[in-house]
Write an enzyme that holds these catalytic residues in place. Sequence first.
Site, PDB file in Angstrom:
ATOM      1  N   TYR A 117      12.842 -34.913 -17.959  1.00 56.86           N
ATOM      2  CA  TYR A 117      11.331 -34.947 -17.930  1.00 56.86           C
ATOM      3  C   TYR A 117      10.891 -35.040 -16.624  1.00 56.86           C
ATOM      4  CZ  TYR A 117      11.387 -39.790 -17.429  1.00 56.86           C
ATOM      5  OH  TYR A 117      11.597 -41.304 -16.878  1.00 56.86           O
ATOM      6  N   LYS A 124       0.803  -1.047   0.111  1.00 52.51           N
ATOM      7  CA  LYS A 124       0.171  -0.027   0.008  1.00 52.51           C
ATOM      8  C   LYS A 124       0.866   1.347   0.026  1.00 52.51           C
ATOM      9  CE  LYS A 124      -3.699  -0.513   2.439  1.00 52.51           C
ATOM     10  NZ  LYS A 124      -4.356  -0.610   3.833  1.00 52.51           N
ATOM     11  N   HIS A 140     -15.476  -8.731   1.377  1.00 53.32           N
ATOM     12  CA  HIS A 140     -14.623  -9.589   2.063  1.00 53.32           C
ATOM     13  C   HIS A 140     -14.733 -11.068   1.666  1.00 53.32           C
ATOM     14  CE1 HIS A 140     -13.303 -12.594   5.289  1.00 53.32           C
ATOM     15  NE2 HIS A 140     -12.269 -11.561   5.601  1.00 53.32           N
ATOM     16  N   ARG A 195      -2.970   3.175   8.682  1.00 51.72           N
ATOM     17  CA  ARG A 195      -3.442   2.120   7.877  1.00 51.72           C
ATOM     18  C   ARG A 195      -2.293   1.080   7.718  1.00 51.72           C
ATOM     19  NH1 ARG A 195      -4.781   4.729   2.246  1.00 51.72           N
ATOM     20  NH2 ARG A 195      -5.907   2.893   2.012  1.00 51.72           N
ATOM     21  N   ARG A 240      -3.036  -1.233  -6.383  1.00 55.10           N
ATOM     22  CA  ARG A 240      -2.301  -2.305  -6.752  1.00 55.10           C
ATOM     23  C   ARG A 240      -2.695  -3.001  -7.861  1.00 55.10           C
ATOM     24  NH1 ARG A 240      -5.363  -5.024  -1.504  1.00 55.10           N
ATOM     25  NH2 ARG A 240      -7.248  -4.915  -2.690  1.00 55.10           N
ATOM     26  N   SER A 277      14.804 -42.703 -12.766  1.00 54.79           N
ATOM     27  CA  SER A 277      13.714 -42.015 -12.540  1.00 54.79           C
ATOM     28  C   SER A 277      13.639 -41.891 -10.908  1.00 54.79           C
ATOM     29  CB  SER A 277      12.470 -42.764 -13.271  1.00 54.79           C
ATOM     30  OG  SER A 277      11.203 -41.956 -12.894  1.00 54.79           O
ATOM     31  N   CYS A 297       9.056 -39.687 -11.393  1.00 61.60           N
ATOM     32  CA  CYS A 297       7.583 -40.108 -11.552  1.00 61.60           C
ATOM     33  C   CYS A 297       6.896 -39.839 -10.279  1.00 61.60           C
ATOM     34  CB  CYS A 297       7.763 -41.353 -12.089  1.00 61.60           C
ATOM     35  SG  CYS A 297       8.524 -42.574 -11.164  1.00 61.60           S
ATOM     36  N   GLY A 311      -8.330  -7.125   4.487  1.00 62.83           N
ATOM     37  CA  GLY A 311      -9.257  -7.338   5.682  1.00 62.83           C
ATOM     38  C   GLY A 311      -8.560  -7.750   6.845  1.00 62.83           C
ATOM     39  N   MET A 336      -5.826  -7.044   8.450  1.00 63.71           N
ATOM     40  CA  MET A 336      -4.934  -6.266   9.382  1.00 63.71           C
ATOM     41  C   MET A 336      -6.081  -4.908   9.594  1.00 63.71           C
ATOM     42  SD  MET A 336      -1.160  -7.194   8.797  1.00 63.71           S
ATOM     43  CE  MET A 336      -1.202  -6.443   7.251  1.00 63.71           C
TER      44      MET A 336
HETATM   45  P1  ADP Z   1      -7.595  -2.187   3.660  1.00 59.76           P
HETATM   46  O1  ADP Z   1      -6.460  -2.458   3.659  1.00 59.76           O
HETATM   47  O2  ADP Z   1      -8.352  -3.203   4.454  1.00 59.76           O
HETATM   48  O3  ADP Z   1      -8.370  -1.774   2.316  1.00 59.76           O
HETATM   49  P2  ADP Z   1      -7.430   0.654   4.235  1.00 59.76           P
HETATM   50  O4  ADP Z   1      -5.910   1.199   4.879  1.00 59.76           O
HETATM   51  O5  ADP Z   1      -7.095   0.742   2.806  1.00 59.76           O
HETATM   52  O6  ADP Z   1      -7.801  -0.938   4.714  1.00 59.76           O
HETATM   53  O7  ADP Z   1      -8.466   1.488   4.656  1.00 59.76           O
HETATM   54  C1  ADP Z   1      -9.712   1.289   4.678  1.00 59.76           C
HETATM   55  C2  ADP Z   1     -10.793   2.032   3.909  1.00 59.76           C
HETATM   56  O8  ADP Z   1     -10.643   3.452   4.451  1.00 59.76           O
HETATM   57  C3  ADP Z   1     -10.613   2.372   2.529  1.00 59.76           C
HETATM   58  O9  ADP Z   1     -11.642   2.258   1.979  1.00 59.76           O
HETATM   59  C4  ADP Z   1      -9.780   3.374   2.354  1.00 59.76           C
HETATM   60  O10 ADP Z   1     -10.036   4.029   1.066  1.00 59.76           O
HETATM   61  C5  ADP Z   1     -10.207   4.467   3.625  1.00 59.76           C
HETATM   62  N1  ADP Z   1      -9.127   5.365   3.831  1.00 59.76           N
HETATM   63  C6  ADP Z   1      -8.091   5.043   4.300  1.00 59.76           C
HETATM   64  N2  ADP Z   1      -7.399   5.996   4.509  1.00 59.76           N
HETATM   65  C7  ADP Z   1      -8.199   6.891   4.380  1.00 59.76           C
HETATM   66  C8  ADP Z   1      -8.011   8.596   4.273  1.00 59.76           C
HETATM   67  N3  ADP Z   1      -6.823   9.323   4.563  1.00 59.76           N
HETATM   68  N4  ADP Z   1      -9.105   9.378   3.928  1.00 59.76           N
HETATM   69  C9  ADP Z   1     -10.338   8.752   3.473  1.00 59.76           C
HETATM   70  N5  ADP Z   1     -10.484   7.409   3.574  1.00 59.76           N
HETATM   71  C10 ADP Z   1      -9.626   6.811   3.894  1.00 59.76           C
HETATM   72 MG    MG Z   2      -7.670  -0.674   1.032  1.00 63.11          MG
END
Ligand code: ADP
Ligand code: MG
Length: 911
Positions: free
Chosen positions: A883, A29, A468, A98, A352, A795, A863, A107, A109
């Site tokens: 092979y 991220k 999820h 985050r 990503r 083999s 094999c 989802g 962490m």
């Molecule tokens: P995950 O990895 O579970 O997607 P994220 O870190 O991406 O968690 O965040 C969860 C949600 O919060 C995402 O939808 C993201 O877009 C939103 N979010 C994260 N940071 C911000 C921010 N600075 N402003 C507005 N929304 C945010």
């Molecule tokens: Mg996210």
Amino acid sequence: MAAQETVEHKYVYDFAEGNRELKDLLGGKGANLAEMTNLGLPVPPGFTITTKACRAYLTTGREPDGLAAQIEAHLESLERGMGRRLGDPDDPLLVSVRSGAKFSMPGMMETVLNVGLNDRSVVGLARQAGGSADRAASGDADRFAWDSYRRLIQMFGKTVCEVPGEEFEHALDEAKRAKGTSDDLDLDADDLRGLVDAYKKIFAKHTGREFPQEPREQLDLAIRAVFESWNAERAVLYRRQERIPADLGTAVNVVAMVFGNLGADSGTGVAFTRDPGSGAQGIYGDYLVNAQGEDVVAGIRNTVPLQELERLDKTSYDQLLGIMARLEEHYRDLCDIEFTIERGKLWMLQTRVGKRTAAAAFVIAGQLVDEGLIDLDEALHRVNGAQLAQLMFPRFQVDHEFQPVARGIGASPGAASGTVVFASARAVELAAQGRSVILVRRETNPDDLNGMIAAQGILTSRGGKTSHAAVVARGMGKTCVSGADALEVNVPAKRFTVGDRVVNEGDMVSIDGTTGQVYLGEVPVMPSEVVQYFEGEIDPETTEDPLVRAVHRIMTHADAARRLRVRTNADTGADSARARRFGAEGIGLCRTEHMFLGDRRELVERLILAEGGREREESLAALLPLQRADFVQIFREMDGLPVTVRLIDPPLHEFLPPLEQLAVNVAVAQERGEDVAKEEALLAAVRRMHEENPMLGLRGVRLGLVIPGLFAMQVRAIAEAAVEVARNGGTACPEIMVPLVGAVQELETVRAEAERIIAEVVGDSGVEVLIGTMIEVPRAALTAGQIAEAAEFFSFGTNDLTQMAWGFSRDDVEGAFFWRYLELGIFGISPFESIDADGVGRLIRIAAEEGRAARPGLKLGICGEHGGDPDSVHFFHSVGLDYVSCSPFRVPVARLEAGRAAITTAGSDSR
Ligand code: ADP
Ligand code: MG
Ligand code: MG
């Protein structure tokens, strides 16, 4: 360790300092936020705390020296840039905290939004939001500020302080009920202020302290919680399932908040640049008006399709499409994104290279080649054997008898039937009994992970392609239908209703993860189109099916690229024919034991019980033509291709009835005074042959050396069959393989006799018969230089070699203690599934090197079941085998992986 050691690590990177190559350090991220920042895309400013800081924290239990000061410095510069201070009572800067590891763990962490709000700054936030002149009444701004605050307490309580999330949800439901609504948008500022009070009470009840008002304390605790979420149980489980190393740690991103919950001109969404299900070009996403990001991902409210945004906010929509095109071109791949619109201004919050289904992986790789973004090597690199294996799963054969009762979103493909269950634990329980189950939920959450792993398929009534359930199922390659909103799921009552039908726990349902259809009952299945293509039933040149075309193209490239040949393990004509259609270039293992079963059992019993040479010879003579006929059939199917036939391998008592059963029969018959002479002789033989450790007993070459004429009969049958095929205009290329050899003398003895017979049978027919051995006893690997003198090929029998190298028998140990070894990390994966490169692999390397040194041109193959395992194929390529041989259905997988092993591209991580 010297305290004055001042070499300070850089633990914090501004977004402008990073880039996408730094995933190890900044997590996926963080690295991609940096990449987007440097592309000039609208990313809210922020910084990333490295995975290295996380690892230091997790090993020592405290923040490493220097981290606090670096965070301080970066926070100050963020505040300067934004012209606001964190949690300032008048005009607060808020941030999100985050998680983000190297490999995405959807989802798994934690993330906390709106950090910096407290009883005072919530007022400042409302004022700031209501500030601009043409904004709606300050009521809207108040509502927004209190909504943000209640979200902070909820997320902070849940993730940082382990307050049970349901408590907050109950309080929210309660507030909605009091208001007589089911939509949280109907709650006004006063309702939300009340909710904040309720939340604070919940917080205090569970933590024994007040909700922290100090913004910097909130920030530090949230960062620490993200570090710790790396070791949360569900994250550990997910990593094990996905084979992600346990010691990477997560980075932490601190990002200035932008607000999607500021009113009707704000919102938040997720999107893919192509359909992650089918690979089709187009725009795929979900959008939620007036909401913060976590609402979309959690599938809490029903979203609208992203296309709707064009109507709602054309400027942002067009800008978003432009950015998506730009990202695809930049990453040369499908991307997924998260974005937020704050009062008409678009912000990018994440991107990503997106996860996708197996079908989409092939289709997209093909499209990108057409678009000139990647070459065929790269396309081959971007798909893998596990995905191909998934595409070979059967599909439902639907006719008028089966009408779908509901249709959801085809979130992860496959055809799954099973018993309905509603709870994760129940799914685990029934799966352990060998039942196939479908886990049905309104929506899944990370606590359902165990049940999802155990289930055959997952069915939810809420949530889109990005929920999820959908994301996790796709990652696992598990069938999933999400958002089947015709289903009324009642988890406590263990039932769902659809229309006027009620489906209870224990009933059967079938779900199609490609079409999203849901059926009651068990629907029969048919082969997938990819299998039909391999079977030659679909012509790849003329078909309209984009998947078949892409698979064909990539397979063709893999075949051209690979150096490893691919053979099959087959012992019947039918299996041989199918394997050949699937691309097998010969047989690497033809077992002969099944030729001793069925109606031939009696002959075999006579052979085993034979008192003297005459009797034995008679049974062997009777078996000879039967064996010969078997081989003729196989040689015909494999015309022109090598066929490795293994002489009889298992202990002979396997061909006799089990001891207990026989003993009972004899006792009963004696009681009745019947004539039991024959049974008694059989029983005596079984007793005599009983072994404590049959895997290490009288089997393989040892049998051949103990039972006169047994191997000779087989050799003769093989040679005669080859001659017969040759006489009829075919070409048979038999390779006789001696099992379980540990010493060259064993092989020499067998060889001397075999050569004599072959010379006699073959005459001037032109048939050539090779003689070689399995390498499956460690001693054979260690004396391969000697053994090669008597072998034209080796083999590797990796099943036995693994058992004997480790000293455990597969049948006994897999259920007994492997789970514990996997849990402890002694095994990353079962050594029977994927070759143990360090141990068993070392034996293979030694044998390959010393064998070839003694006999240049020695043919080398494998094999064991590892021949069809993707990682193992790469290992065998690296050792330089000629092979691999695997079951017919794994042949395409092995071809693909052998191609992938042969190309080297510096391309993106295909995970
Ligand atoms: P995950 O990895 O579970 O997607 P994220 O870190 O991406 O968690 O965040 C969860 C949600 O919060 C995402 O939808 C993201 O877009 C939103 N979010 C994260 N940071 C911000 C921010 N600075 N402003 C507005 N929304 C945010
Ligand atoms: Mg996210
Ligand atoms: Mg063996």
